[in-house]
Every structure is written in C-alpha cells, then in structure tokens.
Design a protein around this motif. Structure first.
Motif, PDB file in Angstrom:
ATOM      1  N   LEU A 104      59.286  35.091  37.070  1.00 50.63           N
ATOM      2  CA  LEU A 104      57.888  35.380  37.391  1.00 50.63           C
ATOM      3  C   LEU A 104      56.963  34.277  36.872  1.00 50.63           C
ATOM      4  O   LEU A 104      56.054  33.826  37.580  1.00 50.63           O
ATOM      5  N   GLY A 105      57.199  33.845  35.631  1.00 50.83           N
ATOM      6  CA  GLY A 105      56.398  32.757  35.077  1.00 50.83           C
ATOM      7  C   GLY A 105      56.563  31.474  35.863  1.00 50.83           C
ATOM      8  O   GLY A 105      55.588  30.740  36.093  1.00 50.83           O
ATOM      9  N   LEU A 106      57.793  31.189  36.298  1.00 51.70           N
ATOM     10  CA  LEU A 106      58.025  29.996  37.102  1.00 51.70           C
ATOM     11  C   LEU A 106      57.296  30.098  38.438  1.00 51.70           C
ATOM     12  O   LEU A 106      56.706  29.118  38.909  1.00 51.70           O
ATOM     13  N   GLY A 107      57.315  31.276  39.045  1.00 53.65           N
ATOM     14  CA  GLY A 107      56.597  31.459  40.307  1.00 53.65           C
ATOM     15  C   GLY A 107      55.100  31.276  40.143  1.00 53.65           C
ATOM     16  O   GLY A 107      54.442  30.651  40.984  1.00 53.65           O
ATOM     17  N   LEU A 108      54.536  31.807  39.055  1.00 58.76           N
ATOM     18  CA  LEU A 108      53.105  31.625  38.801  1.00 58.76           C
ATOM     19  C   LEU A 108      52.773  30.156  38.562  1.00 58.76           C
ATOM     20  O   LEU A 108      51.732  29.660  39.022  1.00 58.76           O
ATOM     21  N   GLY A 109      53.661  29.463  37.844  1.00 61.00           N
ATOM     22  CA  GLY A 109      53.441  28.040  37.621  1.00 61.00           C
ATOM     23  C   GLY A 109      53.463  27.241  38.916  1.00 61.00           C
ATOM     24  O   GLY A 109      52.655  26.325  39.112  1.00 61.00           O
ATOM     25  N   ILE A 110      54.379  27.592  39.814  1.00 59.83           N
ATOM     26  CA  ILE A 110      54.446  26.892  41.102  1.00 59.83           C
ATOM     27  C   ILE A 110      53.187  27.166  41.924  1.00 59.83           C
ATOM     28  O   ILE A 110      52.619  26.256  42.549  1.00 59.83           O
ATOM     29  N   LEU A 111      52.724  28.423  41.928  1.00 61.46           N
ATOM     30  CA  LEU A 111      51.492  28.750  42.656  1.00 61.46           C
ATOM     31  C   LEU A 111      50.298  27.992  42.075  1.00 61.46           C
ATOM     32  O   LEU A 111      49.441  27.489  42.822  1.00 61.46           O
ATOM     33  N   GLY A 112      50.223  27.916  40.757  1.00 60.55           N
ATOM     34  CA  GLY A 112      49.143  27.162  40.139  1.00 60.55           C
ATOM     35  C   GLY A 112      49.207  25.686  40.465  1.00 60.55           C
ATOM     36  O   GLY A 112      48.176  25.042  40.708  1.00 60.55           O
ATOM     37  N   TRP A 113      50.420  25.135  40.486  1.00 58.44           N
ATOM     38  CA  TRP A 113      50.600  23.722  40.831  1.00 58.44           C
ATOM     39  C   TRP A 113      50.153  23.455  42.271  1.00 58.44           C
ATOM     40  O   TRP A 113      49.450  22.461  42.535  1.00 58.44           O
ATOM     41  N   VAL A 114      50.531  24.324  43.185  1.00 56.43           N
ATOM     42  CA  VAL A 114      50.101  24.175  44.585  1.00 56.43           C
ATOM     43  C   VAL A 114      48.581  24.323  44.692  1.00 56.43           C
ATOM     44  O   VAL A 114      47.920  23.600  45.453  1.00 56.43           O
ATOM     45  N   GLY A 115      48.002  25.234  43.907  1.00 57.06           N
ATOM     46  CA  GLY A 115      46.559  25.405  43.920  1.00 57.06           C
ATOM     47  C   GLY A 115      45.821  24.168  43.433  1.00 57.06           C
ATOM     48  O   GLY A 115      44.762  23.817  43.976  1.00 57.06           O
ATOM     49  N   VAL A 116      46.358  23.493  42.439  1.00 57.17           N
ATOM     50  CA  VAL A 116      45.743  22.258  41.952  1.00 57.17           C
ATOM     51  C   VAL A 116      45.780  21.183  43.034  1.00 57.17           C
ATOM     52  O   VAL A 116      44.788  20.463  43.252  1.00 57.17           O
ATOM     53  N   ILE A 117      46.907  21.058  43.724  1.00 58.00           N
ATOM     54  CA  ILE A 117      47.007  20.071  44.802  1.00 58.00           C
ATOM     55  C   ILE A 117      46.020  20.396  45.911  1.00 58.00           C
ATOM     56  O   ILE A 117      45.363  19.502  46.473  1.00 58.00           O
ATOM     57  N   LEU A 118      45.877  21.684  46.233  1.00 58.16           N
ATOM     58  CA  LEU A 118      44.924  22.091  47.262  1.00 58.16           C
ATOM     59  C   LEU A 118      43.490  21.790  46.840  1.00 58.16           C
ATOM     60  O   LEU A 118      42.694  21.262  47.635  1.00 58.16           O
ATOM     61  N   ALA A 119      43.150  22.124  45.599  1.00 55.31           N
ATOM     62  CA  ALA A 119      41.803  21.845  45.116  1.00 55.31           C
ATOM     63  C   ALA A 119      41.522  20.350  45.056  1.00 55.31           C
ATOM     64  O   ALA A 119      40.387  19.910  45.300  1.00 55.31           O
ATOM     65  N   CYS A 120      42.539  19.571  44.744  1.00 54.39           N
ATOM     66  CA  CYS A 120      42.366  18.121  44.675  1.00 54.39           C
ATOM     67  C   CYS A 120      42.031  17.536  46.052  1.00 54.39           C
ATOM     68  O   CYS A 120      41.200  16.631  46.168  1.00 54.39           O
ATOM     69  N   GLY A 121      42.649  18.055  47.092  1.00 50.57           N
ATOM     70  CA  GLY A 121      42.426  17.500  48.428  1.00 50.57           C
ATOM     71  C   GLY A 121      41.199  18.031  49.137  1.00 50.57           C
ATOM     72  O   GLY A 121      40.676  17.371  50.043  1.00 50.57           O
ATOM     73  N   LEU A 122      40.708  19.206  48.746  1.00 53.14           N
ATOM     74  CA  LEU A 122      39.548  19.772  49.429  1.00 53.14           C
ATOM     75  C   LEU A 122      38.274  19.001  49.085  1.00 53.14           C
ATOM     76  O   LEU A 122      38.076  18.593  47.938  1.00 53.14           O
ATOM     77  N   PRO A 123      37.385  18.813  50.070  1.00 51.47           N
ATOM     78  CA  PRO A 123      36.129  18.096  49.801  1.00 51.47           C
ATOM     79  C   PRO A 123      35.011  18.997  49.298  1.00 51.47           C
ATOM     80  O   PRO A 123      33.871  18.544  49.165  1.00 51.47           O
ATOM     81  N   MET A 124      35.297  20.249  49.013  1.00 44.52           N
ATOM     82  CA  MET A 124      34.238  21.205  48.660  1.00 44.52           C
ATOM     83  C   MET A 124      34.139  21.409  47.151  1.00 44.52           C
ATOM     84  O   MET A 124      34.234  22.527  46.643  1.00 44.52           O
ATOM     85  N   TRP A 125      33.953  20.329  46.407  1.00 41.26           N
ATOM     86  CA  TRP A 125      33.697  20.448  44.979  1.00 41.26           C
ATOM     87  C   TRP A 125      32.215  20.703  44.732  1.00 41.26           C
ATOM     88  O   TRP A 125      31.858  21.414  43.811  1.00 41.26           O
ATOM     89  N   GLN A 126      31.364  20.110  45.547  1.00 36.72           N
ATOM     90  CA  GLN A 126      29.939  20.345  45.496  1.00 36.72           C
ATOM     91  C   GLN A 126      29.434  20.550  46.921  1.00 36.72           C
ATOM     92  O   GLN A 126      29.825  19.802  47.823  1.00 36.72           O
ATOM     93  N   VAL A 127      28.581  21.529  47.112  1.00 44.27           N
ATOM     94  CA  VAL A 127      28.026  21.801  48.451  1.00 44.27           C
ATOM     95  C   VAL A 127      26.508  21.885  48.341  1.00 44.27           C
ATOM     96  O   VAL A 127      25.947  22.077  47.250  1.00 44.27           O
ATOM     97  N   SER A 128      25.869  21.728  49.476  1.00 37.32           N
ATOM     98  CA  SER A 128      24.405  21.743  49.514  1.00 37.32           C
ATOM     99  C   SER A 128      23.870  23.092  49.044  1.00 37.32           C
ATOM    100  O   SER A 128      24.442  24.147  49.345  1.00 37.32           O
ATOM    101  N   ALA A 129      22.783  23.032  48.294  1.00 37.11           N
ATOM    102  CA  ALA A 129      22.119  24.243  47.826  1.00 37.11           C
ATOM    103  C   ALA A 129      20.941  24.558  48.746  1.00 37.11           C
ATOM    104  O   ALA A 129      20.071  23.713  48.949  1.00 37.11           O
ATOM    105  N   PHE A 130      20.923  25.750  49.320  1.00 40.04           N
ATOM    106  CA  PHE A 130      19.854  26.149  50.228  1.00 40.04           C
ATOM    107  C   PHE A 130      18.769  26.879  49.433  1.00 40.04           C
ATOM    108  O   PHE A 130      18.845  28.088  49.219  1.00 40.04           O
TER     109      PHE A 130
END
Length: 216
Positions: free
Chosen positions: A9-35
């Motif tokens: 279970l811990g290994l699975g959570l670690g893999i999900l977290g690792w994939v999430g970091v890669i996804l967050a790294c590639g997404l351009p939505m770190w900052q978005v316009s404030a309305f």
C-alpha cells in the motif's frame, strides 16, 4: 502478511505521488489570472507554469509558448524546474530500491539487509515529498503576497492554479507512503537470526546404552 500488505500500500501511494509530481511539473497552471475589480469579465485567461505560459480565449482556443531563455526566468521558476526534475528522478530510484527490498520479491534473501533497503526506499520517498514542497510553497507565497499587495496592478494579480493543488496532494501521498514503508519494514522478521534447532531422539543401542552421536 499484514506488514507486507501495508508495504505494498505504501509503495502504491508513493507511485501515485511520484506520478502526481510529474503531472504537476508538466502542467502550465501554476499561476492563473485573478478575476477581480475591472478584470471580472475578460476575454482571455493567462496560465503560467514552469515550462510555458498559455493564453486561453473565451472561445476555447488556447495558445502556449515555451519560455525562450532559462537564465531570464524568475528564481522561483528555476528552482521549481530543478527540484521537480530531481524529484522525478529520485522517485524512480525509490521505486526500484523499494521493489528490490520488498517482502513480496525475492531479489534479496530475507534479513537485515533487505529491511534496510526497504527503509532506504521509504526515506527517498519522504525526501521527494520534502523537496517538491519547496517550490509549491514558494509559488503559493508569491501569489498570496502579490494578491494582497496594493502596489501590484489588478491585471498582474494571479491566483493559485490547479498544478499547485495536484502537487500538494502528491506531496501528501509521497510522505504518507514513505512513512508507511519505513514503519512496515520494522515488522519484517529476520529469518536468518532464528535458525531452527533440531535434536535427534535418543535411542538406546543393542547393549542398552544411548549412542553418543545422539548428543552431538
């Protein structure tokens, strides 16, 4: 068996977290316009990420542009790039190390060395969570400070994007998964430390005495 299941279970959570970091790294939505104020209704939305910025029109059309110069980037962007890439590589190392030392694999004979390898894999996952937390909090602090700064024009104010929330969720998975792996390794039993002792039954010989080899 329970410790092995928790370890998986811990290994699975670690893999999900690792994939999430890669996804967050590639997404351009770190900052978005404030309305806010005069920018409540606009025809386009600006996304800013680690690698590119995008302009999304109200019609749904999106145009993205990769940053031209690395040295011209802001310090938080450069640090975010470096740390997320390092975490992506360390996550792969943690995966291989944990699999090698896991109880469900036979790469290494059960013993203290196998338990130490699992602890090392869990520690690397924890390290990944701490490292990726630095750029996430750095970006969030800048966004919040600029948002409440009256000297910053409303058109330049930003809000926290979806990539930050994905990164925080991935951080929680990495930390929890790493701690779970390290804790479960304490329950591994060293089979080589407790050898099974066999004692032959004492049988009398033909002359009524016990054979001396039974006492060896």
């Amino acid at each position: 068996m329970t410790s092995a299941a928790l370890e998986i279970l811990g290994l699975g959570l670690g893999i999900l977290g690792w994939v999430g970091v890669i996804l967050a790294c590639g997404l351009p939505m770190w900052q978005v316009s404030a309305f806010i104020d005069v920018n409540i209704v606009v025809a386009q939305t600006i996304w800013e990420g680690l690698w590119m910025n995008c302009v999304v029109q109200s019609t749904g059309q999106m145009q993205c542009k990769v940053y031209d110069s690395i040295l011209a980037l802001r310090p938080e962007v450069q640090a975010g790039r470096a740390l997320t890439v390092i975490v992506a590589l360390l996550g792969l190392v943690a995966l291989m190390v944990t699999v090698v030392g896991a109880q469900c694999t036979n790469c290494i004979r059960p013993g203290k060395m196998k338990s130490r390898i699992v602890i090392a894999g869990g520690a690397i996952y924890i390290l990944c969570g701490v490292l990726v937390l630095v750029p996430l909090c750095w970006f969030a602090n800048i966004v919040i400070s600029d948002f409440y700064d009256p000297t910053v024009p409303p058109s330049q104010k930003r809000e926290m994007g979806a990539a930050l929330y994905i990164g925080w969720a991935a951080t929680a998975l990495l930390l929890f998964g790493g701690c779970l792996i390290c804790c479960c390794s304490c329950f591994q039993r060293d089979e080589t430390s407790f050898p099974v002792k066999y004692s032959a039954p004492r049988r009398p010989t033909s002359n009524g005495e016990y054979d001396k080899k039974n006492y060896v």
